[in-house]
Design a protein around this motif. Structure first.
Motif, PDB file in Angstrom:
ATOM      1  N   VAL A 101      47.798  23.131  31.066  1.00 12.50           N
ATOM      2  CA  VAL A 101      48.426  24.193  31.841  1.00 12.50           C
ATOM      3  C   VAL A 101      48.523  25.483  31.023  1.00 12.50           C
ATOM      4  O   VAL A 101      48.200  26.577  31.514  1.00 12.50           O
ATOM      5  N   VAL A 102      48.958  25.375  29.771  1.00 12.28           N
ATOM      6  CA  VAL A 102      49.096  26.572  28.936  1.00 12.28           C
ATOM      7  C   VAL A 102      47.729  27.209  28.678  1.00 12.28           C
ATOM      8  O   VAL A 102      47.586  28.439  28.719  1.00 12.28           O
ATOM      9  N   THR A 103      46.726  26.390  28.426  1.00 13.05           N
ATOM     10  CA  THR A 103      45.381  26.931  28.191  1.00 13.05           C
ATOM     11  C   THR A 103      44.847  27.608  29.444  1.00 13.05           C
ATOM     12  O   THR A 103      44.222  28.680  29.372  1.00 13.05           O
ATOM     13  N   PHE A 104      45.072  26.998  30.608  1.00 11.22           N
ATOM     14  CA  PHE A 104      44.648  27.614  31.871  1.00 11.22           C
ATOM     15  C   PHE A 104      45.277  28.984  32.045  1.00 11.22           C
ATOM     16  O   PHE A 104      44.606  29.967  32.401  1.00 11.22           O
ATOM     17  N   ARG A 105      46.551  29.114  31.766  1.00 10.81           N
ATOM     18  CA  ARG A 105      47.231  30.396  31.950  1.00 10.81           C
ATOM     19  C   ARG A 105      46.707  31.444  30.968  1.00 10.81           C
ATOM     20  O   ARG A 105      46.589  32.615  31.313  1.00 10.81           O
ATOM     21  N   ARG A 106      46.377  31.007  29.756  1.00  9.70           N
ATOM     22  CA  ARG A 106      45.870  31.949  28.759  1.00  9.70           C
ATOM     23  C   ARG A 106      44.466  32.425  29.090  1.00  9.70           C
ATOM     24  O   ARG A 106      44.116  33.587  28.860  1.00  9.70           O
ATOM     25  N   THR A 107      43.635  31.537  29.629  1.00  6.04           N
ATOM     26  CA  THR A 107      42.229  31.872  29.864  1.00  6.04           C
ATOM     27  C   THR A 107      41.956  32.366  31.280  1.00  6.04           C
ATOM     28  O   THR A 107      40.820  32.722  31.602  1.00  6.04           O
ATOM     29  N   HIS A 108      42.966  32.406  32.130  1.00  2.00           N
ATOM     30  CA  HIS A 108      42.804  32.890  33.502  1.00  2.00           C
ATOM     31  C   HIS A 108      43.872  33.931  33.802  1.00  2.00           C
ATOM     32  O   HIS A 108      44.700  33.776  34.699  1.00  2.00           O
ATOM     33  N   ARG A 109      43.821  35.015  33.041  1.00  2.41           N
ATOM     34  CA  ARG A 109      44.777  36.105  33.238  1.00  2.41           C
ATOM     35  C   ARG A 109      44.226  37.170  34.177  1.00  2.41           C
ATOM     36  O   ARG A 109      44.974  37.827  34.891  1.00  2.41           O
ATOM     37  N   TRP A 110      42.891  37.343  34.183  1.00  8.22           N
ATOM     38  CA  TRP A 110      42.271  38.425  34.947  1.00  8.22           C
ATOM     39  C   TRP A 110      41.358  37.862  36.030  1.00  8.22           C
ATOM     40  O   TRP A 110      40.729  36.819  35.866  1.00  8.22           O
ATOM     41  N   GLY A 112      38.163  37.293  38.082  1.00 11.69           N
ATOM     42  CA  GLY A 112      36.747  37.362  37.767  1.00 11.69           C
ATOM     43  C   GLY A 112      35.933  38.107  38.797  1.00 11.69           C
ATOM     44  O   GLY A 112      34.751  38.391  38.567  1.00 11.69           O
ATOM     45  N   ALA A 113      36.543  38.459  39.938  1.00 15.59           N
ATOM     46  CA  ALA A 113      35.823  39.189  40.987  1.00 15.59           C
ATOM     47  C   ALA A 113      36.082  40.694  40.933  1.00 15.59           C
ATOM     48  O   ALA A 113      35.148  41.491  41.070  1.00 15.59           O
ATOM     49  N   CYS A 114      37.357  41.075  40.724  1.00 17.28           N
ATOM     50  CA  CYS A 114      37.667  42.508  40.765  1.00 17.28           C
ATOM     51  C   CYS A 114      38.388  43.008  39.518  1.00 17.28           C
ATOM     52  O   CYS A 114      38.694  44.193  39.436  1.00 17.28           O
ATOM     53  N   ARG A 115      38.708  42.112  38.591  1.00 20.25           N
ATOM     54  CA  ARG A 115      39.295  42.441  37.293  1.00 20.25           C
ATOM     55  C   ARG A 115      40.766  42.836  37.344  1.00 20.25           C
ATOM     56  O   ARG A 115      41.320  43.325  36.364  1.00 20.25           O
ATOM     57  N   ALA A 116      41.428  42.597  38.471  1.00 18.29           N
ATOM     58  CA  ALA A 116      42.869  42.825  38.531  1.00 18.29           C
ATOM     59  C   ALA A 116      43.591  41.686  37.802  1.00 18.29           C
ATOM     60  O   ALA A 116      43.016  40.620  37.569  1.00 18.29           O
ATOM     61  N   GLU A 117      44.845  41.907  37.455  1.00 14.35           N
ATOM     62  CA  GLU A 117      45.613  40.857  36.782  1.00 14.35           C
ATOM     63  C   GLU A 117      46.080  39.836  37.811  1.00 14.35           C
ATOM     64  O   GLU A 117      46.614  40.187  38.870  1.00 14.35           O
ATOM     65  N   LEU A 118      45.859  38.552  37.504  1.00 13.42           N
ATOM     66  CA  LEU A 118      46.220  37.476  38.424  1.00 13.42           C
ATOM     67  C   LEU A 118      47.724  37.239  38.398  1.00 13.42           C
ATOM     68  O   LEU A 118      48.407  37.504  37.407  1.00 13.42           O
ATOM     69  N   ALA A 119      48.225  36.687  39.513  1.00 10.88           N
ATOM     70  CA  ALA A 119      49.639  36.342  39.643  1.00 10.88           C
ATOM     71  C   ALA A 119      49.771  34.840  39.881  1.00 10.88           C
ATOM     72  O   ALA A 119      48.889  34.206  40.470  1.00 10.88           O
ATOM     73  N   THR A 125      49.898  24.867  40.079  1.00 10.22           N
ATOM     74  CA  THR A 125      49.224  25.275  38.850  1.00 10.22           C
ATOM     75  C   THR A 125      47.988  26.051  39.281  1.00 10.22           C
ATOM     76  O   THR A 125      46.874  25.541  39.310  1.00 10.22           O
ATOM     77  N   ALA A 126      48.210  27.279  39.680  1.00  5.29           N
ATOM     78  CA  ALA A 126      47.146  28.117  40.234  1.00  5.29           C
ATOM     79  C   ALA A 126      47.571  29.570  40.138  1.00  5.29           C
ATOM     80  O   ALA A 126      48.756  29.885  39.972  1.00  5.29           O
ATOM     81  N   ARG A 127      46.578  30.448  40.256  1.00  5.75           N
ATOM     82  CA  ARG A 127      46.833  31.880  40.268  1.00  5.75           C
ATOM     83  C   ARG A 127      46.055  32.512  41.418  1.00  5.75           C
ATOM     84  O   ARG A 127      45.060  31.957  41.886  1.00  5.75           O
ATOM     85  N   ARG A 128      46.548  33.680  41.846  1.00  3.25           N
ATOM     86  CA  ARG A 128      45.905  34.390  42.947  1.00  3.25           C
ATOM     87  C   ARG A 128      45.829  35.877  42.595  1.00  3.25           C
ATOM     88  O   ARG A 128      46.729  36.425  41.964  1.00  3.25           O
ATOM     89  N   CYS A 129      44.727  36.506  43.022  1.00  4.29           N
ATOM     90  CA  CYS A 129      44.551  37.930  42.761  1.00  4.29           C
ATOM     91  C   CYS A 129      45.286  38.743  43.821  1.00  4.29           C
ATOM     92  O   CYS A 129      44.998  38.587  45.021  1.00  4.29           O
ATOM     93  N   PRO A 130      46.214  39.605  43.437  1.00  4.88           N
ATOM     94  CA  PRO A 130      46.921  40.419  44.433  1.00  4.88           C
ATOM     95  C   PRO A 130      46.042  41.503  45.046  1.00  4.88           C
ATOM     96  O   PRO A 130      46.389  42.054  46.098  1.00  4.88           O
ATOM     97  N   ALA A 131      44.891  41.784  44.423  1.00  3.09           N
ATOM     98  CA  ALA A 131      44.018  42.849  44.932  1.00  3.09           C
ATOM     99  C   ALA A 131      43.000  42.326  45.938  1.00  3.09           C
ATOM    100  O   ALA A 131      42.810  42.909  47.008  1.00  3.09           O
ATOM    101  N   CYS A 132      42.315  41.210  45.609  1.00  2.22           N
ATOM    102  CA  CYS A 132      41.252  40.708  46.499  1.00  2.22           C
ATOM    103  C   CYS A 132      41.544  39.321  47.051  1.00  2.22           C
ATOM    104  O   CYS A 132      40.712  38.751  47.756  1.00  2.22           O
ATOM    105  N   ASP A 133      42.679  38.746  46.703  1.00  2.00           N
ATOM    106  CA  ASP A 133      43.142  37.461  47.239  1.00  2.00           C
ATOM    107  C   ASP A 133      42.332  36.268  46.712  1.00  2.00           C
ATOM    108  O   ASP A 133      42.393  35.184  47.285  1.00  2.00           O
ATOM    109  N   LEU A 134      41.595  36.422  45.630  1.00  2.00           N
ATOM    110  CA  LEU A 134      40.886  35.287  45.039  1.00  2.00           C
ATOM    111  C   LEU A 134      41.889  34.243  44.570  1.00  2.00           C
ATOM    112  O   LEU A 134      42.848  34.559  43.870  1.00  2.00           O
ATOM    113  N   TYR A 135      41.652  32.992  44.960  1.00  2.00           N
ATOM    114  CA  TYR A 135      42.526  31.867  44.594  1.00  2.00           C
ATOM    115  C   TYR A 135      41.898  31.123  43.421  1.00  2.00           C
ATOM    116  O   TYR A 135      40.727  30.732  43.481  1.00  2.00           O
ATOM    117  N   VAL A 136      42.659  30.932  42.344  1.00  2.00           N
ATOM    118  CA  VAL A 136      42.118  30.324  41.127  1.00  2.00           C
ATOM    119  C   VAL A 136      43.003  29.148  40.722  1.00  2.00           C
ATOM    120  O   VAL A 136      44.010  29.313  40.020  1.00  2.00           O
TER     121      VAL A 136
END
Length: 276
Positions: A101-110, A112-119, A125-136
């Motif tokens: 989980v910690v490694t995922f958060r460190r390596t998935h901060r931005w 990959g589609a629009c370069r915005a910071e993920l939330a 245990t997932a992140r989403r882009c507030p700009a383009c809605d990419l689900y990671v």
């Protein structure tokens, strides 16, 4: 113990950690341990640590975080491999999940589609882009292990194929293993890896079990199989790149240099040996 698989919602452990909750600090593949080799409590660690939930152990919530390098606590930092060799299995599994989980958060901060910071996605245990809605989500990397057997000569004990790798723990006799490729089932991956690595075709392929495996990288999930060689007289052939040796051993005369007892590789070997 409740340790949800990476990518699934963690149990409801409350909005913030309590002092008596388990606190797993992860730096790379190392975790901070107490002087007696256990896992610390949140109250023993720096205030303001950015904790994320990773499950519960015997009803006690567990949290993980990466320490701030400037305020990294002093203490004994140990690899997951070392911890897994000593801790009970539920604790070792929890530690492995914390690393993932910690490694995922460190390596998935931005993004990959629009370069915005993920939330963070609440409850996952997932992140989403507030700009383009990419689900990671935290994606798993499945790999397979094969305990290959054949009948022993003249009614003797079953023989098990063990190999030595060109890299990694080269002194061990291990099992044929490899990552699953896109479009493959686990069983197809087993047959491909065995053909590629030792040149054998297989008869039966039977599922044995699985284990999260933090040593090979965060998110790796090992699936073990017991398999039989289609031709009992066939001998293995190695290419000298991934493997340097392959040899049949009677199950009542296995070498001492085997994988560690906490690994699914060893569980497979011991299960084959017990059947004789």
């Amino acid at each position: 113990m409740t340790v949800p698989p990476p990518g699934e919602p963690a149990p409801d452990v409350g909005p913030s950690p309590a002092p008596d909750d388990l606190g797993l600090l992860v730096a790379g593949h190392r975790l901070l341990t107490t002087p007696d080799g256990g896992l610390p409590r949140v109250g023993e660690l720096p205030a303001g640590t950015g904790w994320v939930p990773v499950g519960t152990l015997d009803g006690v919530p567990a949290w993980a975080a990466a320490p701030d390098d400037a305020t990294r606590p002093a203490g004994r930092w140990r690899s997951w491999r070392a911890l897994a060799a000593e801790l009970p299995e539920p604790l070792a599994t929890l530690a492995g999940r914390a690393v993932a989980v910690v490694t995922f958060r460190r390596t998935h901060r931005w993004c990959g589609a629009c370069r915005a910071e993920l939330a963070d996605v609440p409850g996952e245990t997932a992140r989403r882009c507030p700009a383009c809605d990419l689900y990671v989500p935290l994606r798993l990397s499945p790999a397979v292990l094969a305990a290959i057997t054949r009948p022993g000569p003249a009614g003797g004990p079953t023989e098990l194929l063990l190999v030595r790798h060109a890299s990694g723990p080269t002194g061990l006799w291990a099992l044929v293993a490899g990552f699953v490729e896109a479009g493959e089932s686990l069983e197809t991956a087993v047959r491909r890896e065995v053909t590629e690595e030792v040149g054998l075709t297989l008869g039966t392929v039977d599922y044995f079990g699985s284990q999260p495996w933090a040593i090979s990288g965060p998110g790796v999930l090992l699936a073990g199989f017991t398999v039989t060689a289609a031709d009992p007289a066939a001998e293995p052939e190695v290419d000298g790149r991934e493997l340097v040796r392959a040899r049949w051993f009677p199950v009542d005369a296995l070498p001492a240099e085997l994988p560690p007892a906490y690994s699914i590789s060893r569980w497979l070997i011991d299960a084959v040996a017990a059947r004789g």
